[in-house]
Design a protein around this motif. Sequence first.
Motif, PDB file in Angstrom:
ATOM      1  N   HIS A 105     -36.890 -21.585  49.276  1.00 32.50           N
ATOM      2  CA  HIS A 105     -35.832 -20.579  49.417  1.00 32.50           C
ATOM      3  C   HIS A 105     -34.859 -20.972  50.525  1.00 32.50           C
ATOM      4  CE1 HIS A 105     -33.979 -16.625  49.089  1.00 32.50           C
ATOM      5  NE2 HIS A 105     -34.061 -16.514  50.405  1.00 32.50           N
ATOM      6  N   LYS A 217     -37.693 -24.812  42.454  1.00 32.87           N
ATOM      7  CA  LYS A 217     -38.243 -23.619  41.808  1.00 32.87           C
ATOM      8  C   LYS A 217     -39.742 -23.576  42.095  1.00 32.87           C
ATOM      9  CE  LYS A 217     -38.627 -21.515  37.188  1.00 32.87           C
ATOM     10  NZ  LYS A 217     -38.302 -21.724  35.756  1.00 32.87           N
ATOM     11  N   ASN A 219     -42.358 -21.884  40.938  1.00 31.26           N
ATOM     12  CA  ASN A 219     -43.324 -21.946  39.839  1.00 31.26           C
ATOM     13  C   ASN A 219     -43.460 -23.366  39.304  1.00 31.26           C
ATOM     14  OD1 ASN A 219     -44.862 -19.911  37.850  1.00 31.26           O
ATOM     15  ND2 ASN A 219     -44.085 -21.646  36.670  1.00 31.26           N
ATOM     16  N   GLU A 266     -42.952 -22.148  29.040  1.00 28.07           N
ATOM     17  CA  GLU A 266     -41.501 -22.317  29.139  1.00 28.07           C
ATOM     18  C   GLU A 266     -41.029 -23.606  28.485  1.00 28.07           C
ATOM     19  OE1 GLU A 266     -41.006 -20.014  33.465  1.00 28.07           O
ATOM     20  OE2 GLU A 266     -40.590 -22.159  33.282  1.00 28.07           O
ATOM     21  N   ALA A 277     -37.148 -18.428  30.663  1.00 26.10           N
ATOM     22  CA  ALA A 277     -37.398 -19.210  31.881  1.00 26.10           C
ATOM     23  C   ALA A 277     -36.197 -19.109  32.808  1.00 26.10           C
ATOM     24  CB  ALA A 277     -37.668 -20.671  31.539  1.00 26.10           C
ATOM     25  N   GLU A 278     -36.484 -18.991  34.105  1.00 29.80           N
ATOM     26  CA  GLU A 278     -35.402 -19.039  35.090  1.00 29.80           C
ATOM     27  C   GLU A 278     -34.850 -20.443  35.178  1.00 29.80           C
ATOM     28  OE1 GLU A 278     -36.838 -17.699  38.811  1.00 29.80           O
ATOM     29  OE2 GLU A 278     -37.376 -15.685  38.095  1.00 29.80           O
ATOM     30  N   GLU A 279     -33.596 -20.546  35.599  1.00 32.80           N
ATOM     31  CA  GLU A 279     -32.940 -21.839  35.709  1.00 32.80           C
ATOM     32  C   GLU A 279     -33.563 -22.677  36.811  1.00 32.80           C
ATOM     33  OE1 GLU A 279     -28.365 -23.576  36.188  1.00 32.80           O
ATOM     34  OE2 GLU A 279     -28.840 -21.516  36.767  1.00 32.80           O
ATOM     35  N   GLU A 280     -33.676 -23.987  36.563  1.00 27.34           N
ATOM     36  CA  GLU A 280     -34.146 -24.914  37.583  1.00 27.34           C
ATOM     37  C   GLU A 280     -33.065 -25.113  38.652  1.00 27.34           C
ATOM     38  OE1 GLU A 280     -36.989 -26.296  38.133  1.00 27.34           O
ATOM     39  OE2 GLU A 280     -38.095 -25.929  36.286  1.00 27.34           O
TER      40      GLU A 280
END
Length: 281
Positions: A105, A217, A219, A266, A277-280
């Motif tokens: 983050h 990311k 995950n 994903e 799926a969230e964006e890489e």
Amino acid sequence: DDGDEPYCQSCWEHQETGAAIHDYYFKPTPIFYGAGPRFLGVELEIDGAGESSSSARSLLQVANNEADRMYCKHDGSLEEGFELVTHPMTLEYHQQKMPWAEILHKAIDMGYVSHQAGTCGLHIHVGRTAFGDSEAQQDSCIARILYFFEKHWEELLKFSRRTPRQLEQWAARYGYKDQPQEILEHAKKGCHKGRYTCVNLTNWNTIEFRMFRGTLKYNTLMATLQLVDKICEVALCLSDEELKALSWTTFVSGCRSEELVQYLKERRLYVNEPVGAEEEV
């Protein structure tokens, strides 16, 4: 200014970078975290916001808030970034005590990317002693790991988020052979790309999994660590013949880690309905 004489711009930048970002060949005495015997060390490349000493310090403050767990290195393949390197840790330590979510983050907040840069890799080192006490035991297990990569290359290519061309340049395959030991013997001949192979065997103390594209990311990072750990476990527990008979479907059905299962879904590598799926990064 160093207090006596001013630095030129080049020397000042080197001094500032060197304060928090070591040169590429820097190798401190490893500090092992967790009970072992399987330790995983991460090399995560980040790019896009500068090879900045202040940025490196900010990330190290997060990573090393309780212990000396991470350091930063220069990497000439990056345009505006550097490499984050951990000391060897068990998977459990990575998951429960290493503040990966906060580190990633923070890097994003400072403008860094990894997957999106196109220049970045995620490399995972595993200590050879995890595969047996003797060189023969270690080689037998490593041979099965190489066989697993060759047999399931297409699935692992999809998992890696790399293109075939990128892998040919940075993490080439050895080539399929009928027996695990044949692949290992072929690899040991050194007729390939040195360390630029999917599983690099040139290091004395570790083997290096080089196939994976970098990511910020959480995950995806955890899933990659869990996949490598699972491959090592399978190679340790199964015989050559059992590994040869192992299908990808059977392998993934034995994966239980939450992040790994989510990532496999994903990437459409799990028997499931499509999921978002969230964006890489």
